[in-house]
Design a protein around this motif. Structure first.
Motif, PDB file in Angstrom:
ATOM      1  N   HIS A 391      -5.082   0.609  -0.889  1.00 27.43           N
ATOM      2  CA  HIS A 391      -4.788  -0.512  -1.682  1.00 27.43           C
ATOM      3  C   HIS A 391      -3.681  -0.460  -1.104  1.00 27.43           C
ATOM      4  CE1 HIS A 391      -7.469  -1.053  -5.275  1.00 27.43           C
ATOM      5  NE2 HIS A 391      -6.396   0.560  -5.942  1.00 27.43           N
ATOM      6  N   CYS A 392      -2.942   0.535   0.036  1.00 26.90           N
ATOM      7  CA  CYS A 392      -1.521  -0.301   0.394  1.00 26.90           C
ATOM      8  C   CYS A 392      -2.454  -0.890   2.265  1.00 26.90           C
ATOM      9  CB  CYS A 392      -0.981   0.511   1.018  1.00 26.90           C
ATOM     10  SG  CYS A 392      -0.229   1.758  -0.251  1.00 26.90           S
ATOM     11  N   HIS A 393      -3.554  -0.493   2.742  1.00 26.74           N
ATOM     12  CA  HIS A 393      -4.704  -1.231   3.854  1.00 26.74           C
ATOM     13  C   HIS A 393      -4.792  -2.286   3.278  1.00 26.74           C
ATOM     14  CE1 HIS A 393      -6.389  -0.929   7.536  1.00 26.74           C
ATOM     15  NE2 HIS A 393      -7.990  -1.351   6.563  1.00 26.74           N
ATOM     16  N   GLN A 394      -5.187  -2.626   1.783  1.00 28.94           N
ATOM     17  CA  GLN A 394      -5.524  -3.752   2.179  1.00 28.94           C
ATOM     18  C   GLN A 394      -4.119  -4.484   1.341  1.00 28.94           C
ATOM     19  OE1 GLN A 394      -8.804  -3.937   2.647  1.00 28.94           O
ATOM     20  NE2 GLN A 394      -8.935  -5.385   1.172  1.00 28.94           N
ATOM     21  N   ALA A 395      -3.297  -4.224   1.729  1.00 26.49           N
ATOM     22  CA  ALA A 395      -2.397  -4.860   0.824  1.00 26.49           C
ATOM     23  C   ALA A 395      -1.547  -5.451   2.304  1.00 26.49           C
ATOM     24  CB  ALA A 395      -0.795  -4.453   0.333  1.00 26.49           C
ATOM     25  N   ASN A 396      -1.432  -4.531   3.026  1.00 25.99           N
ATOM     26  CA  ASN A 396      -1.113  -4.537   4.741  1.00 25.99           C
ATOM     27  C   ASN A 396      -1.799  -5.994   5.636  1.00 25.99           C
ATOM     28  OD1 ASN A 396       1.998  -3.495   5.378  1.00 25.99           O
ATOM     29  ND2 ASN A 396       0.399  -1.214   4.675  1.00 25.99           N
ATOM     30  N   GLN A 397      -2.563  -6.204   5.357  1.00 25.53           N
ATOM     31  CA  GLN A 397      -3.890  -6.520   6.081  1.00 25.53           C
ATOM     32  C   GLN A 397      -3.419  -8.156   5.524  1.00 25.53           C
ATOM     33  OE1 GLN A 397      -7.679  -5.415   5.691  1.00 25.53           O
ATOM     34  NE2 GLN A 397      -7.717  -4.381   7.733  1.00 25.53           N
ATOM     35  N   GLN A 431      10.141   2.942  -2.057  1.00 27.18           N
ATOM     36  CA  GLN A 431       9.531   3.684  -1.217  1.00 27.18           C
ATOM     37  C   GLN A 431       8.286   3.238  -0.756  1.00 27.18           C
ATOM     38  OE1 GLN A 431       9.707   3.168  -3.903  1.00 27.18           O
ATOM     39  NE2 GLN A 431       7.824   3.778  -5.615  1.00 27.18           N
ATOM     40  N   ILE A 432       7.210   1.653  -1.227  1.00 27.46           N
ATOM     41  CA  ILE A 432       6.806   0.942  -0.771  1.00 27.46           C
ATOM     42  C   ILE A 432       7.407   0.165   0.195  1.00 27.46           C
ATOM     43  CG2 ILE A 432       5.395  -0.540  -1.832  1.00 27.46           C
ATOM     44  CD1 ILE A 432       5.745   0.803  -4.744  1.00 27.46           C
ATOM     45  N   LEU A 433       7.762  -0.534   0.205  1.00 22.89           N
ATOM     46  CA  LEU A 433       8.429  -1.252   1.308  1.00 22.89           C
ATOM     47  C   LEU A 433       8.834  -0.498   2.104  1.00 22.89           C
ATOM     48  CD1 LEU A 433      11.815  -3.637  -1.271  1.00 22.89           C
ATOM     49  CD2 LEU A 433       8.876  -4.301   0.121  1.00 22.89           C
ATOM     50  N   TYR A 434       9.308   0.193   2.475  1.00 21.43           N
ATOM     51  CA  TYR A 434       9.897   1.054   3.466  1.00 21.43           C
ATOM     52  C   TYR A 434       8.929   1.940   3.848  1.00 21.43           C
ATOM     53  CZ  TYR A 434      14.491  -0.875   1.695  1.00 21.43           C
ATOM     54  OH  TYR A 434      15.029  -1.256   1.669  1.00 21.43           O
ATOM     55  N   HIS A 435       8.474   2.617   3.236  1.00 21.57           N
ATOM     56  CA  HIS A 435       6.855   3.414   3.673  1.00 21.57           C
ATOM     57  C   HIS A 435       6.142   2.951   3.901  1.00 21.57           C
ATOM     58  CE1 HIS A 435       4.459   7.161   3.324  1.00 21.57           C
ATOM     59  NE2 HIS A 435       5.425   8.188   4.000  1.00 21.57           N
ATOM     60  N   ASP A 436       5.564   2.570   2.971  1.00 20.02           N
ATOM     61  CA  ASP A 436       3.738   2.086   2.525  1.00 20.02           C
ATOM     62  C   ASP A 436       3.439   0.792   3.287  1.00 20.02           C
ATOM     63  OD1 ASP A 436       3.057   4.673   1.593  1.00 20.02           O
ATOM     64  OD2 ASP A 436       3.659   3.276  -0.820  1.00 20.02           O
ATOM     65  N   LEU A 437       4.309  -0.234   3.292  1.00 18.80           N
ATOM     66  CA  LEU A 437       4.597  -1.463   3.394  1.00 18.80           C
ATOM     67  C   LEU A 437       5.030  -2.177   5.001  1.00 18.80           C
ATOM     68  CD1 LEU A 437       4.414  -3.580   0.146  1.00 18.80           C
ATOM     69  CD2 LEU A 437       2.559  -2.586   1.593  1.00 18.80           C
ATOM     70  N   LEU A 527       3.455  -1.791  -5.984  1.00 19.62           N
ATOM     71  CA  LEU A 527       3.076  -2.466  -4.923  1.00 19.62           C
ATOM     72  C   LEU A 527       1.764  -3.761  -5.571  1.00 19.62           C
ATOM     73  CD1 LEU A 527       1.855  -1.923  -1.968  1.00 19.62           C
ATOM     74  CD2 LEU A 527       0.034  -1.281  -3.065  1.00 19.62           C
ATOM     75  N   LYS A 528       1.795  -3.739  -6.956  1.00 25.77           N
ATOM     76  CA  LYS A 528       0.777  -5.103  -6.868  1.00 25.77           C
ATOM     77  C   LYS A 528       1.878  -6.459  -6.877  1.00 25.77           C
ATOM     78  CE  LYS A 528      -3.132  -2.590  -9.036  1.00 25.77           C
ATOM     79  NZ  LYS A 528      -3.738  -2.640 -10.349  1.00 25.77           N
ATOM     80  N   VAL A 529       2.836  -5.263  -7.908  1.00 25.65           N
ATOM     81  CA  VAL A 529       4.849  -6.373  -8.222  1.00 25.65           C
ATOM     82  C   VAL A 529       4.568  -7.639  -6.767  1.00 25.65           C
ATOM     83  CG1 VAL A 529       6.959  -7.026  -8.909  1.00 25.65           C
ATOM     84  CG2 VAL A 529       4.808  -6.646 -10.271  1.00 25.65           C
ATOM     85  N   LEU A 530       4.876  -6.307  -5.731  1.00 24.71           N
ATOM     86  CA  LEU A 530       5.538  -7.155  -4.355  1.00 24.71           C
ATOM     87  C   LEU A 530       4.679  -7.398  -3.537  1.00 24.71           C
ATOM     88  CD1 LEU A 530       7.646  -3.377  -3.705  1.00 24.71           C
ATOM     89  CD2 LEU A 530       8.998  -5.336  -4.315  1.00 24.71           C
ATOM     90  N   VAL A 531       3.854  -6.939  -3.336  1.00 24.06           N
ATOM     91  CA  VAL A 531       3.194  -8.120  -2.687  1.00 24.06           C
ATOM     92  C   VAL A 531       2.531  -9.283  -2.999  1.00 24.06           C
ATOM     93  CG1 VAL A 531       0.282  -7.966  -2.277  1.00 24.06           C
ATOM     94  CG2 VAL A 531       0.871  -5.893  -1.937  1.00 24.06           C
ATOM     95  N   GLN A 532       2.220  -9.551  -4.431  1.00 30.52           N
ATOM     96  CA  GLN A 532       2.389 -10.413  -5.084  1.00 30.52           C
ATOM     97  C   GLN A 532       3.589 -11.836  -4.923  1.00 30.52           C
ATOM     98  OE1 GLN A 532       1.908 -10.434  -9.130  1.00 30.52           O
ATOM     99  NE2 GLN A 532       1.182 -12.572  -9.156  1.00 30.52           N
ATOM    100  N   ALA A 533       4.300 -10.972  -4.705  1.00 24.06           N
ATOM    101  CA  ALA A 533       5.821 -11.828  -4.422  1.00 24.06           C
ATOM    102  C   ALA A 533       6.137 -12.524  -3.209  1.00 24.06           C
ATOM    103  CB  ALA A 533       7.294 -10.641  -5.124  1.00 24.06           C
ATOM    104  N   LEU A 534       5.506 -11.539  -1.759  1.00 27.47           N
ATOM    105  CA  LEU A 534       5.958 -11.451  -0.757  1.00 27.47           C
ATOM    106  C   LEU A 534       4.607 -12.507  -0.434  1.00 27.47           C
ATOM    107  CD1 LEU A 534       6.457  -8.272   0.361  1.00 27.47           C
ATOM    108  CD2 LEU A 534       7.641 -10.188   1.301  1.00 27.47           C
TER     109      LEU A 534
END
Length: 536
Positions: A391-397, A431-437, A527-534
């Motif tokens: 899911h993180c990989h999909q979000a980064n793409q 942890q998601i913004l700085y580590h995963d995204l 993760l879902k909420v952050l990606v949706q907002a961005l």
């Protein structure tokens, strides 16, 4: 023989041999009602005296200070004092003067006239009365009987005086901490009592009163709990484990283990464990592993997803409540999971082994894997994390296509008077913004120690000092604007960077309860909420 004696005398002439011991001998014993009739002057200077009050109540003077003595008090002094007893006093008891031979007189602290001891044990009064009786009947007493009786009285008095010296509440934690650090060594009751500065007998009574166990029982239980912890987190072979926890051989450890736990170490290792969780992050980790804890603390966000029966739920109120302790005891768990809180672990020692997870030293993935190891769910944990990483990989793409370079980001949780920002070790979506995204915290926050401290408190009027390309506020826009200091700060900025804005875009996530979590389930939802907002 005569020559040897002379040589010894010559060798010892001119010097005194050191003698650390003191010996106490009664030199005068009388009923207290006789003490005020020594000539015309009832005021007498005394050295080394002990008064045991058996009955009555009276105000007396000690060095000019008026104090009240009553039945059950003990008065003691090893230095010269002036004591005045009224001629017609109503006190009954035993007056004892004694001498110390060799060494120095040791004060039976705190048995001094400044702090008369109350609630004198009845057996001390009984010994004092017996001493007076034997003193007044020299023809009936056996040789050395008076010395033996007086020694017994002093010994009992010394033991009871420990109860009035340093209260157990002041030394018990020190002793328990020492035991925690040396449980795998040969520890004795006498050693522990020496560290507490009390007699072994008084130590035993107080230790059992505060822990509910004898000293040896406590040591055994602590060693077995340590063995259980090692078994739950990858123990070595039984012989090595025995040496680790303080036993000489594996067979002895196995026998003690079965006495405490009810099953052998190997059976305990194989069995399916019932778990209690004392933090909602760990409860969420268990649910991600499809393990339902026997008792657990649940966040409001988790309960919004699925109601939890009250019989399965603990309130996040600490472990000091006796009612909570009783619930944990009645649950009879095989293991308790908690953040590292030493006081809780000591209190829960009699219930089950506690797996302590270091606070702010392990990210949520590491905590998740440890809990999976404890519950025997490592494959499920790795499968869950693989899916999350996908899911993180999909979000980064998606973010690569929408915003390109990530830039800086900050997560703000609003209080009534200040805002709080967080590092990846503290969660709140950081942890998601700085580590995963791939976002970065603003340099100003890094310079002020955000990464080391885990979070920083920022006054509302100082938020603009830490500009970021993306600012996430966990509450809603309405909640933020209700805080008057933020109104002028928030209105000019939504899509554009202005000179009086704290950065670029501001996102109101409206999910404070969900962003409070630092666990697999919360991180997945964050993760879902952050990606949706961005990307909206």
């Amino acid at each position: 023989m005569k020559r040897v004696t002379q040589n010894m005398q010559t060798r010892n002439a001119g010097r005194s041999l050191p003698n650390p011991h003191s010996f106490y001998i009664p030199v005068r014993v009388m009923a207290l009602d006789q003490a005020s009739f020594n000539g015309d002057n009832p005021t007498q200077p005394f050295t080394s005296f002990l008064v045991v009050i058996t009955r009555g109540s009276e105000v007396i003077e000690l060095d000019g200070e008026r104090i009240r003595l009553s039945g059950g008090h003990i008065l003691y002094s090893d230095s010269s004092v002036d004591i005045t007893l009224p001629r017609s006093h109503k006190l009954q008891g035993v007056w004892i003067e004694y001498a110390a031979i060799s060494g120095n007189i040791r004060t039976f602290s705190p048995l001094n006239h400044r702090q008369p001891v109350r609630s004198c044990p009845s057996h001390v009064s009984t010994l004092a009365v017996q001493l007076l009786s034997d003193w007044n009947q020299p023809e009936q007493r056996k040789p050395f009987a008076l010395q033996a009786l007086f020694t017994e009285l002093l010994s009992e008095l010394y033991d009871s005086s420990a109860e009035y010296a340093e209260p157990p509440s002041q030394w018990i934690d020190r002793i328990l901490q020492y035991i925690e650090s040396h449980y795998n060594e040969d520890l004795t009751r006498e050693q522990a009592a020496g560290l507490a500065g009390i007699t072994p007998e008084h130590f035993s009574r107080s230790f059992r009163k505060f822990t509910g166990q004898t000293f040896n029982q406590y040591i055994t239980l602590l060693r077995i709990r340590k063995a259980q912890q090692r078994i739950l987190t990858g123990a070595p072979n039984l012989s090595t484990l025995a040496l680790e926890v303080g036993y000489s051989e594996g067979t002895y450890l196995s026998r003690k283990f079965k006495q405490v736990v009810g099953i052998s170490p190997s059976s305990y290792h194989r069995k399916s464990k019932s778990v209690v969780s004392l933090n909602f992050n760990h409860t969420a980790s268990l649910h991600a592993l499809e393990v339902v804890p026997r008792l657990g603390v649940y966040s409001a966000w988790m309960e919004s997803l699925q109601p939890v029966p009250s019989r399965k739920k603990l309130l996040d109120e600490g472990i000091s409540s006796s009612g909570l302790y009783e619930r944990l005891s009645s649950a009879r768990p095989d293991v308790i999971i908690s953040y590292s809180l030493p006081d809780k672990s000591k209190q829960l020692l009699s219930v089950a082994p506690v797996i302590e997870i270091p606070f702010m030293q392990m990210d949520w993935r590491e905590q998740f894997r440890l809990i999976a190891e404890v519950t025997g769910r490592q494959p499920q944990a790795e499968a869950w994390l693989s899916l999350y990483d996908w899911h993180c990989h999909q979000a980064n793409q998606m973010l690569d296509r929408r915003i390109g370079d990530r830039g800086t980001a900050i997560v703000l949780e609003l209080g009534t008077e200040a805002a709080y920002c967080f590092s990846s070790s503290y969660g709140r979506g950081a942890q998601i913004l700085y580590h995963d995204l791939g976002f970065r915290p603003p340099l100003g926050l890094v310079a002020e120690g955000l990464l080391e401290k885990g979070y920083l408190e920022i006054a509302f009027h100082n938020i603009a000092r830490y500009p970021a390309d993306h600012i996430f506020i966990t509450s809603s826009r309405e909640a933020a604007e209700a805080l008057e200091p933020l109104q002028s700060l928030l209105h000019p900025v939504h899509q554009h960077h202005t000179d009086d804005s704290p950065g670029g875009r501001i996102y109101f996530l409206n999910q404070p309860c969900m962003f409070y979590g630092f666990d697999p389930l919360s991180s997945e939802a964050q993760l879902k909420v952050l990606v949706q907002a961005l990307t909206s």
